[in-house]
Design a protein around this motif. Structure first.
Motif, PDB file in Angstrom:
ATOM      1  N   LYS A   3      32.304 -17.599  -3.507  1.00  0.00           N
ATOM      2  CA  LYS A   3      33.583 -16.934  -3.231  1.00  0.00           C
ATOM      3  C   LYS A   3      34.340 -17.682  -2.142  1.00  0.00           C
ATOM      4  O   LYS A   3      35.564 -17.822  -2.205  1.00  0.00           O
ATOM      5  CB  LYS A   3      33.338 -15.482  -2.801  1.00  0.00           C
ATOM      6  CG  LYS A   3      32.957 -14.579  -3.948  1.00  0.00           C
ATOM      7  CD  LYS A   3      32.614 -13.187  -3.455  1.00  0.00           C
ATOM      8  CE  LYS A   3      32.175 -12.314  -4.619  1.00  0.00           C
ATOM      9  NZ  LYS A   3      31.663 -11.018  -4.161  1.00  0.00           N
ATOM     10  N   LEU A   7      38.025 -19.309  -2.459  1.00  0.00           N
ATOM     11  CA  LEU A   7      39.120 -18.977  -1.545  1.00  0.00           C
ATOM     12  C   LEU A   7      39.685 -20.240  -0.907  1.00  0.00           C
ATOM     13  O   LEU A   7      40.902 -20.411  -0.796  1.00  0.00           O
ATOM     14  CB  LEU A   7      38.619 -18.053  -0.427  1.00  0.00           C
ATOM     15  CG  LEU A   7      38.616 -16.557  -0.694  1.00  0.00           C
ATOM     16  CD1 LEU A   7      38.088 -15.813   0.516  1.00  0.00           C
ATOM     17  CD2 LEU A   7      40.016 -16.064  -1.021  1.00  0.00           C
ATOM     18  N   ILE A 109      35.028  -8.912  -1.611  1.00  0.00           N
ATOM     19  CA  ILE A 109      34.669 -10.080  -0.790  1.00  0.00           C
ATOM     20  C   ILE A 109      34.366  -9.563   0.616  1.00  0.00           C
ATOM     21  O   ILE A 109      35.121  -8.738   1.144  1.00  0.00           O
ATOM     22  CB  ILE A 109      35.834 -11.090  -0.707  1.00  0.00           C
ATOM     23  CG1 ILE A 109      36.326 -11.469  -2.103  1.00  0.00           C
ATOM     24  CG2 ILE A 109      35.441 -12.335   0.066  1.00  0.00           C
ATOM     25  CD1 ILE A 109      37.586 -12.313  -2.115  1.00  0.00           C
ATOM     26  N   SER A 110      33.285 -10.077   1.215  1.00  0.00           N
ATOM     27  CA  SER A 110      32.932  -9.569   2.551  1.00  0.00           C
ATOM     28  C   SER A 110      33.930 -10.074   3.598  1.00  0.00           C
ATOM     29  O   SER A 110      34.572 -11.108   3.424  1.00  0.00           O
ATOM     30  CB  SER A 110      31.515 -10.003   2.918  1.00  0.00           C
ATOM     31  OG  SER A 110      31.539 -11.318   3.395  1.00  0.00           O
ATOM     32  N   ILE A 113      33.432 -13.564   4.888  1.00  0.00           N
ATOM     33  CA  ILE A 113      33.903 -14.657   4.022  1.00  0.00           C
ATOM     34  C   ILE A 113      35.408 -14.850   4.193  1.00  0.00           C
ATOM     35  O   ILE A 113      35.894 -15.977   4.293  1.00  0.00           O
ATOM     36  CB  ILE A 113      33.528 -14.387   2.542  1.00  0.00           C
ATOM     37  CG1 ILE A 113      32.025 -14.588   2.385  1.00  0.00           C
ATOM     38  CG2 ILE A 113      34.298 -15.294   1.586  1.00  0.00           C
ATOM     39  CD1 ILE A 113      31.490 -14.402   1.000  1.00  0.00           C
TER      40      ILE A 113
END
Lengths: 523, 239
Positions: A3, A7, A109-110, A113
């Protein structure tokens, strides 16, 4: 991890032109994008050449004093400080007021991140800046000083490490200031004031007790390094690593960013949502009474432009580097006489330079102060407003030009008065210098606007993209630097310089009137 | 009056967004502009507002060409985009004041109209807040007030009812009727066919950049709803 890479690659597409080259719909638009890409590289090379020339000039003086290594320390400290200060102003916009916030936070998404991707974005743009400064310095240094292969290896490794530390520190400072500012009504103003005060305090304590005085001239090299080590405490470690290959220093450069990264993610994770929700709070003005003005078109446009500038500390700071240099320079001259500066630095021509070419030196700083080079791009999604109102495009252009003109002209003229008073240069000289300053202020304002009309960018998600990282801003800075240096280094009479500047300004005005308006209509 | 003559707009030279469009909207008309997503509605509206250049044809606002006499043409015009992106650093009142001063509105008249429309759209107490703190609907209301405060003779709206609450939607419809009765020309795009049917006296349908129907609303909705008529016209064109 996947991810994070997605990004990052998404954001990189925004920066890197070759994505546009590959995805352009037709052959002609591919060629157009390719030309733009080559042009960007060319502008970067020209800027790098200036740095190279400056480093070489500095090195030639330092080699005669046998303290050539000081050059590395100076550029290391300067690039770190510039990254640290300029990045502090970007954090609010990049992390907390970004337009992609809603969509990113709605996705699975955390937080870490998202924060890390934004952190790496900032790191990459600072890495580009570091390469631009440190590579020309390496070329200049190795062309005059003999070094071994391990120097090259360590130097290249440190280029990648240098921007990490100031980037992470700026994120911590910027986040904390944003967090505190959310408690205030005028949060942008608060941010600007608190950051400016922090910078002043920082430099005050860095320079305080700096042991650079006449007694220690025999140890000038060490004195310089001590001073720069106070400004940026890792300078000595950097030189220790490069010159003595001390691995302890290398460990500091590797471990410190890791520790700072952990601290940053812990701090930001705990205040991230808090800041975002505070920013989103709607503040109502109590006892609001309806007030309208009787302003004419131009005054309203001018006020709008001025408010736009003042609403963003990042816009002020990143557009007005030169003015900050000018103010610092004048303060130093006021507190330390030019004669003393000449003695301390060993640059004996300094007094004559200030006496004879003060307007050109001040003009050079004005040429590095340009709000207009991003003013068209900053219209962004609001472009429809200025394009649909019944106002002559020239009037819109001049509202933007006037903001930059007055912001640069007033400090320029005050500086001219101060220097004129210190050296008692006479009224004739004063008038000539004011004419030069006014021409410089107009030149940088109109040139920046024309460049931005040629290279606009409206699809930004964050104003950082146009204020700090756009081609127009970079090109305008390079052109300003080139023009300023040419006039400074050519021994032309002031009267002749005024005539040349006036001629250039008339040409630029006509260009804006006939070509600029056409470019505007195509936007 | 709004007159569109042989209007053609191409993007990247190989994509024709609008092809040879001809329309005439008279004073007092409320004209709906309907079509699929990407049919060319917003392109047409932006060209009328003088925001984008176009290749062929011309657009006249009260007989003044937006191409050759843009400033005079724009003086009679107000435009409201589908997504009201306003200056976030300004307060609501500052934005309206800014737009009004671009049209040289007298200060007393300005104050009177701002009060009237701010009351109508129930946003008076938020006028002193920064636009950055507004919701989508509040921005839409500010854009509407700024457009109406200079008393335009031609009003161009792109999806004007999106984001507005039911009360304000009702007030806007009433205001559009009142303006049309006073001779204002109103031209707006919409996907809400019910609103178009009840509000407009004329309609134009655009498909893939080409005008496929124009006429009186009562003619197109004879014995059936606008939605049914729209589907029929669309299908005829597809066949």
């Amino acid at each position: 991890m996947n991810k994070l890479f997605k990004l990052l690659s998404l954001n990189m597409r925004d920066y890197l032109n070759f994505y546009k080259i590959l995805n352009a719909p037709s052959f002609s638009s591919k060629c157009q994008e390719l030309f733009k890409f080559i042009f960007i590289i060319l502008v970067y090379c020209i800027f790098g050449f200036f740095i190279y020339m400056f480093a070489k000039l500095l090195l030639e003086t330092l080699i005669t004093l046998k303290i050539e290594y000081v050059c590395l320390g100076i550029f290391f400290a300067l690039s770190n400080i510039i990254i640290l200060i300029s990045s502090c102003f970007l954090i609010d916009g990049l992390f907390y007021n970004s337009k992609d916030y809603d969509i990113l936070n709605s996705l699975p998404i955390s937080k870490n991140i998202i924060i890390t991707s934004k952190m790496l974005n900032l790191y990459f743009s600072n890495l580009l800046f570091t390469i631009l400064i440190m590579v020309p310095v390496l070329i200049a240094y190795t062309s005059l000083v003999s070094v071994n292969i391990s120097f090259y290896i360590l130097y290249i490794i440190t280029i990648f490490i240098i921007p990490l530390i100031p980037t992470i520190i700026s994120i911590i400072i910027g986040s904390l200031i944003t967090f505190i500012s959310t408690r205030f009504q005028a949060k942008k103003l608060f941010q600007f004031i608190i950051m400016s005060i922090s910078i002043v305090i920082y430099f005050y304590f860095s320079f305080k007790n700096s042991s650079l005085n006449e007694i220690q001239l025999a140890e000038l090299g060490q004195s310089f390094l001590n001073m720069f080590n106070k400004i940026y405490p890792l300078t000595n470690n950097y030189l220790d690593l490069l010159l003595n290959h001390n691995l302890k220093s290398l460990l500091i450069f590797i471990i410190l960013p890791i520790i700072l990264y952990i601290i940053t993610t812990v701090i930001i994770s705990s205040i991230y949502k808090n800041i975002i929700s505070k920013i989103g709070e709607r503040k109502k003005h109590k006892n609001y009474t309806l007030k309208v003005t009787n302003n004419k078109q131009f005054i309203s446009l001018f006020k709008k432009e001025l408010k736009r500038l003042l609403s963003s500390p990042m816009y002020i700071f990143n557009s007005l580097y030169g003015l900050i240099l000018l103010i610092l320079g004048i303060v130093i001259i006021l507190f330390m006489s030019p004669e003393k500066i000449a003695t301390l630095t060993g640059f004996t021509e300094f007094v004559n330079l200030i006496k004879d070419k003060n307007a050109l030196l001040i003009g050079l700083t004005l040429l590095l102060s340009c709000t207009t080079s991003s003013s068209i791009s900053l219209e962004g999604k609001n472009l429809w407003i200025v394009k649909s109102i019944p106002v002559d495009p020239l009037k819109i252009f001049f509202s933007k030009i006037n903001v930059n003109f007055w912001i640069t002209f007033i400090p320029g003229v005050i500086s001219i008065f101060i220097i004129n008073y210190l050296f008692k240069l006479g009224i004739g000289n004063l008038l000539l210098n004011i004419l030069i300053i006014s021409n410089y202020a107009f030149l940088v304002s109109i040139l920046g606007l024309i460049i931005n009309l040629h290279f606009p960018y409206f699809d930004w998600k964050n104003e950082v993209r146009v204020i700090k990282q756009s081609l127009a801003v970079f090109l305008s800075l390079t052109c300003g630097l080139a023009i300023g240096l040419v006039f400074l280094l050519c021994n032309l009479k002031l009267e002749l310089i005024i005539i040349i500047l006036l001629f250039i300004n008339i040409i630029l005005f006509l260009y804006l009137k006939y070509v600029g308006v056409k470019l505007w209509s195509k936007l | 009056m709004l007159k569109i003559v042989n209007f053609t707009k191409k993007y990247n030279k190989n994509f024709t967004a609008v092809d040879n469009l001809n329309l005439e909207i008279n004073d007092g008309d409320i004209y709906a502009f309907v079509g699929h997503n990407g049919a060319g509605k917003t392109t047409t509206i932006k060209a009328i507002a003088g925001i984008i250049n176009f290749d062929e044809g011309d657009i006249f606002i009260n007989n003044k060409s937006i191409k050759h006499d843009a400033l005079k043409a724009k003086m009679d015009l107000a435009y409201i985009p589908d997504n009201p992106d306003l200056y976030e650093h300004l307060k609501g009142i500052d934005y309206i004041d800014f737009i009004a001063s671009m049209y040289n509105v007298d200060v007393n008249r300005k104050k009177e109209l701002i009060e009237k429309y701010a009351d109508m759209f129930e946003i008076k107490e938020n006028l002193g807040d920064e636009i950055s703190s507004y919701s989508h609907g509040m921005r839409q209301k500010i854009a509407l007030i700024a457009a109406l405060v200079h008393e335009p003779k031609v009003l161009i709206l792109d999806e004007p009812f999106v984001g507005l609450d039911p009360v304000c939607t009702h007030h806007l419809k009433e205001e559009m009727h009142r303006l049309a009765q006073n001779g204002c020309t109103i031209f707006f795009s919409t996907h809400v066919l019910d609103v178009a049917e009840k509000l407009c006296n004329k309609i134009a349908i655009i498909k893939k950049g080409k005008l496929i129907y124009q006429g009186l609303m009562e003619e197109v909705t004879k014995n059936k709803s606008l939605e049914e008529s729209f589907m029929e016209i669309e299908n005829e064109q597809t066949i």
